[in-house]
Design a protein around this motif. Structure first.
Motif, PDB file in Angstrom:
ATOM      1  N   LEU A 242       0.825  -1.207   0.000  1.00 40.89           N
ATOM      2  CA  LEU A 242       0.000   0.000   0.000  1.00 40.89           C
ATOM      3  C   LEU A 242       0.863   1.262   0.000  1.00 40.89           C
ATOM      4  N   LEU A 243       1.951   1.245   0.755  1.00 43.87           N
ATOM      5  CA  LEU A 243       2.834   2.414   0.780  1.00 43.87           C
ATOM      6  C   LEU A 243       3.418   2.695  -0.606  1.00 43.87           C
ATOM      7  N   ALA A 244       3.659   1.635  -1.360  1.00 46.72           N
ATOM      8  CA  ALA A 244       4.261   1.803  -2.684  1.00 46.72           C
ATOM      9  C   ALA A 244       3.238   2.142  -3.758  1.00 46.72           C
ATOM     10  N   ASP A 245       2.081   1.469  -3.724  1.00 50.77           N
ATOM     11  CA  ASP A 245       1.164   1.536  -4.865  1.00 50.77           C
ATOM     12  C   ASP A 245      -0.285   1.828  -4.510  1.00 50.77           C
ATOM     13  N   GLY A 246      -0.648   1.871  -3.230  1.00 45.49           N
ATOM     14  CA  GLY A 246      -2.054   1.976  -2.867  1.00 45.49           C
ATOM     15  C   GLY A 246      -2.781   0.670  -3.149  1.00 45.49           C
ATOM     16  N   GLY A 247      -4.108   0.681  -2.963  1.00 37.72           N
ATOM     17  CA  GLY A 247      -4.880  -0.523  -3.211  1.00 37.72           C
ATOM     18  C   GLY A 247      -6.245  -0.456  -2.560  1.00 37.72           C
ATOM     19  N   PRO A 248      -6.945  -1.599  -2.490  1.00 38.45           N
ATOM     20  CA  PRO A 248      -8.304  -1.625  -1.950  1.00 38.45           C
ATOM     21  C   PRO A 248      -8.329  -1.764  -0.434  1.00 38.45           C
ATOM     22  N   VAL A 249      -9.472  -1.418   0.146  1.00 33.13           N
ATOM     23  CA  VAL A 249      -9.715  -1.692   1.560  1.00 33.13           C
ATOM     24  C   VAL A 249     -11.189  -1.998   1.735  1.00 33.13           C
ATOM     25  N   ILE A 250     -11.472  -2.944   2.630  1.00 34.59           N
ATOM     26  CA  ILE A 250     -12.841  -3.243   3.026  1.00 34.59           C
ATOM     27  C   ILE A 250     -12.870  -3.382   4.540  1.00 34.59           C
ATOM     28  N   ALA A 251     -13.839  -2.736   5.163  1.00 30.01           N
ATOM     29  CA  ALA A 251     -14.053  -2.853   6.607  1.00 30.01           C
ATOM     30  C   ALA A 251     -15.547  -2.984   6.836  1.00 30.01           C
ATOM     31  N   HIS A 252     -15.952  -3.964   7.641  1.00 29.57           N
ATOM     32  CA  HIS A 252     -17.395  -4.172   7.813  1.00 29.57           C
ATOM     33  C   HIS A 252     -17.729  -4.776   9.173  1.00 29.57           C
ATOM     34  N   SER A 253     -18.978  -4.630   9.549  1.00 35.01           N
ATOM     35  CA  SER A 253     -19.483  -5.236  10.775  1.00 35.01           C
ATOM     36  C   SER A 253     -19.336  -6.744  10.703  1.00 35.01           C
ATOM     37  N   PRO A 254     -18.909  -7.397  11.779  1.00 34.81           N
ATOM     38  CA  PRO A 254     -18.638  -8.837  11.705  1.00 34.81           C
ATOM     39  C   PRO A 254     -19.856  -9.684  11.414  1.00 34.81           C
ATOM     40  N   GLY A 255     -21.040  -9.221  11.812  1.00 34.15           N
ATOM     41  CA  GLY A 255     -22.244 -10.007  11.593  1.00 34.15           C
ATOM     42  C   GLY A 255     -22.685 -10.083  10.153  1.00 34.15           C
ATOM     43  N   LEU A 256     -22.026  -9.333   9.278  1.00 35.59           N
ATOM     44  CA  LEU A 256     -22.379  -9.336   7.858  1.00 35.59           C
ATOM     45  C   LEU A 256     -21.273  -9.926   6.986  1.00 35.59           C
ATOM     46  N   ALA A 257     -20.412 -10.718   7.598  1.00 36.65           N
ATOM     47  CA  ALA A 257     -19.271 -11.279   6.864  1.00 36.65           C
ATOM     48  C   ALA A 257     -19.716 -12.053   5.631  1.00 36.65           C
ATOM     49  N   GLY A 258     -20.783 -12.802   5.755  1.00 33.96           N
ATOM     50  CA  GLY A 258     -21.248 -13.587   4.626  1.00 33.96           C
ATOM     51  C   GLY A 258     -21.727 -12.739   3.465  1.00 33.96           C
ATOM     52  N   GLU A 259     -22.280 -11.579   3.768  1.00 30.56           N
ATOM     53  CA  GLU A 259     -22.787 -10.687   2.722  1.00 30.56           C
ATOM     54  C   GLU A 259     -21.662 -10.092   1.877  1.00 30.56           C
ATOM     55  N   PHE A 260     -20.498  -9.910   2.500  1.00 33.92           N
ATOM     56  CA  PHE A 260     -19.425  -9.182   1.816  1.00 33.92           C
ATOM     57  C   PHE A 260     -18.259 -10.074   1.403  1.00 33.92           C
ATOM     58  N   ALA A 261     -18.397 -11.388   1.581  1.00 35.97           N
ATOM     59  CA  ALA A 261     -17.301 -12.297   1.229  1.00 35.97           C
ATOM     60  C   ALA A 261     -16.944 -12.207  -0.250  1.00 35.97           C
ATOM     61  N   PHE A 262     -17.938 -11.937  -1.091  1.00 34.80           N
ATOM     62  CA  PHE A 262     -17.669 -11.876  -2.527  1.00 34.80           C
ATOM     63  C   PHE A 262     -16.717 -10.737  -2.883  1.00 34.80           C
ATOM     64  N   ILE A 263     -16.710  -9.663  -2.092  1.00 37.24           N
ATOM     65  CA  ILE A 263     -15.800  -8.547  -2.370  1.00 37.24           C
ATOM     66  C   ILE A 263     -14.355  -8.993  -2.137  1.00 37.24           C
ATOM     67  N   LEU A 264     -14.131  -9.739  -1.069  1.00 39.63           N
ATOM     68  CA  LEU A 264     -12.789 -10.248  -0.813  1.00 39.63           C
ATOM     69  C   LEU A 264     -12.332 -11.152  -1.949  1.00 39.63           C
ATOM     70  N   GLU A 265     -13.254 -11.939  -2.485  1.00 38.59           N
ATOM     71  CA  GLU A 265     -12.901 -12.818  -3.596  1.00 38.59           C
ATOM     72  C   GLU A 265     -12.523 -11.999  -4.833  1.00 38.59           C
ATOM     73  N   VAL A 266     -13.287 -10.941  -5.099  1.00 35.35           N
ATOM     74  CA  VAL A 266     -12.993 -10.082  -6.244  1.00 35.35           C
ATOM     75  C   VAL A 266     -11.611  -9.467  -6.116  1.00 35.35           C
ATOM     76  N   GLU A 267     -11.275  -9.025  -4.905  1.00 36.86           N
ATOM     77  CA  GLU A 267     -10.007  -8.321  -4.698  1.00 36.86           C
ATOM     78  C   GLU A 267      -8.836  -9.266  -4.382  1.00 36.86           C
ATOM     79  N   GLY A 268      -9.161 -10.543  -4.124  1.00 37.12           N
ATOM     80  CA  GLY A 268      -8.094 -11.481  -3.762  1.00 37.12           C
ATOM     81  C   GLY A 268      -7.486 -11.177  -2.419  1.00 37.12           C
ATOM     82  N   LEU A 269      -8.331 -10.745  -1.456  1.00 36.14           N
ATOM     83  CA  LEU A 269      -7.879 -10.334  -0.148  1.00 36.14           C
ATOM     84  C   LEU A 269      -8.232 -11.352   0.920  1.00 36.14           C
ATOM     85  N   ALA A 270      -7.476 -11.343   1.996  1.00 39.93           N
ATOM     86  CA  ALA A 270      -7.821 -12.104   3.199  1.00 39.93           C
ATOM     87  C   ALA A 270      -7.994 -11.094   4.321  1.00 39.93           C
TER      88      ALA A 270
END
Length: 274
Positions: A242-270
């Motif tokens: 991130l310091l070198a190139d920037g990038g994505p970020v996702i932050a969400h309420s833990p009770g909605l993890a299932g709703e937003f899992a697809f975003i992590l898949e799109v971005e290739g994030l853990a």
């Protein structure tokens, strides 16, 4: 890599950063209130990308305040540049949400992060709308003017409020498709234009998601740590990337993890994990 700083050294830096963020944020707000039309000396860095004399003054004040106390640290700022390196690096956006600031929309803030050995150890964000400072030290929880804050307990998407950012470096069609998908799940959404503030809204439970496909490190690092320490689920690329190139970020309420899992898949994030 272990941190070369003990807890007392980190705490001392956090206390100084909190005081500086409050002073600089209040001075920027005063300057904006008292400025006559045209005196902000706006420069255009790109399409809908502005800098004002207030940004430059604020960054200089933050740099001088931090490095006068901790001269061995390095500094990276949105306006003046700099580098990461040495034992620890301050990563600063003096006014996050400059367009909002220029137009008098009070959704802007001051963002100060301290990075050590590839981890954000301190996050401090001045929230202009409330004249309050959010802060977190890794492992110590998240606070708003010294009082603990916690991510939302929302579990039903039909009750969720989400904030979506958008960078002109990414596809607007993808942004519209995501908005449509969340809308169809019953969520209400906003685009507010200041990532640091959007992230602390997740930290305090006002919003249930903040997501943007591309940000610079100074936009996100402080707010991401505060959200994580407040109990939100946070995912982003490694800090050095991130310091070198920037990038994505996702932050969400833990009770909605299932709703937003697809975003992590799109971005290739853990999601972050200590």
């Amino acid at each position: 890599m272990n941190s070369p700083f003990d807890a007392a050294a980190i705490r001392a830096r956090a206390e100084v950063a909190i005081a500086i963020a409050l002073d600089v944020g209040r001075e920027a707000a005063r300057f904006r209130r008292e400025s006559a039309p045209g005196t902000l000396a706006i420069e255009n860095k790109g399409l809908q990308d502005f800098v004002t004399v207030a940004d430059k003054r604020a960054e200089e004040a933050i740099r001088n305040g931090l490095l006068s106390r901790f001269p061995e640290d390095t500094f990276m700022g949105e306006e003046s540049g700099g580098r990461s390196g040495g034992a620890g690096t301050w990563v600063v956006d003096p006014i996050d949400g400059t367009t909002n600031y220029i137009r008098g929309f009070r959704h802007w803030g001051v963002s100060i992060a301290f990075v050590v050995a590839g981890k954000v150890e301190i996050g401090v964000v001045y929230d202009a709308a409330e004249d309050k400072v959010f802060h977190a030290v890794r492992g110590g929880g998240a606070f708003k003017d010294g009082l603990p804050v916690h991510a939302g307990a929302t579990t039903d998407p039909a009750n969720a409020l989400v904030i979506l950012g958008h960078s002109r470096k990414t596809s607007f069609d993808d942004h519209l498709a995501l908005s449509k998908r969340l809308h169809e799940r019953g969520m209400d959404y906003r685009r507010m234009g200041a990532a640091a503030i959007d992230l602390v809204r997740v930290a305090e439970g006002t919003a249930d998601l903040y997501y943007e496909r591309h940000l610079n490190a100074w936009d996100m690092l402080a707010g991401a740590l505060i959200a994580e320490e407040a109990g939100a689920m946070v995912a982003m690329p490694p800090v050095d990337s991130l310091l070198a190139d920037g990038g994505p970020v996702i932050a969400h309420s833990p009770g909605l993890a299932g709703e937003f899992a697809f975003i992590l898949e799109v971005e290739g994030l853990a999601r972050s994990a200590d």
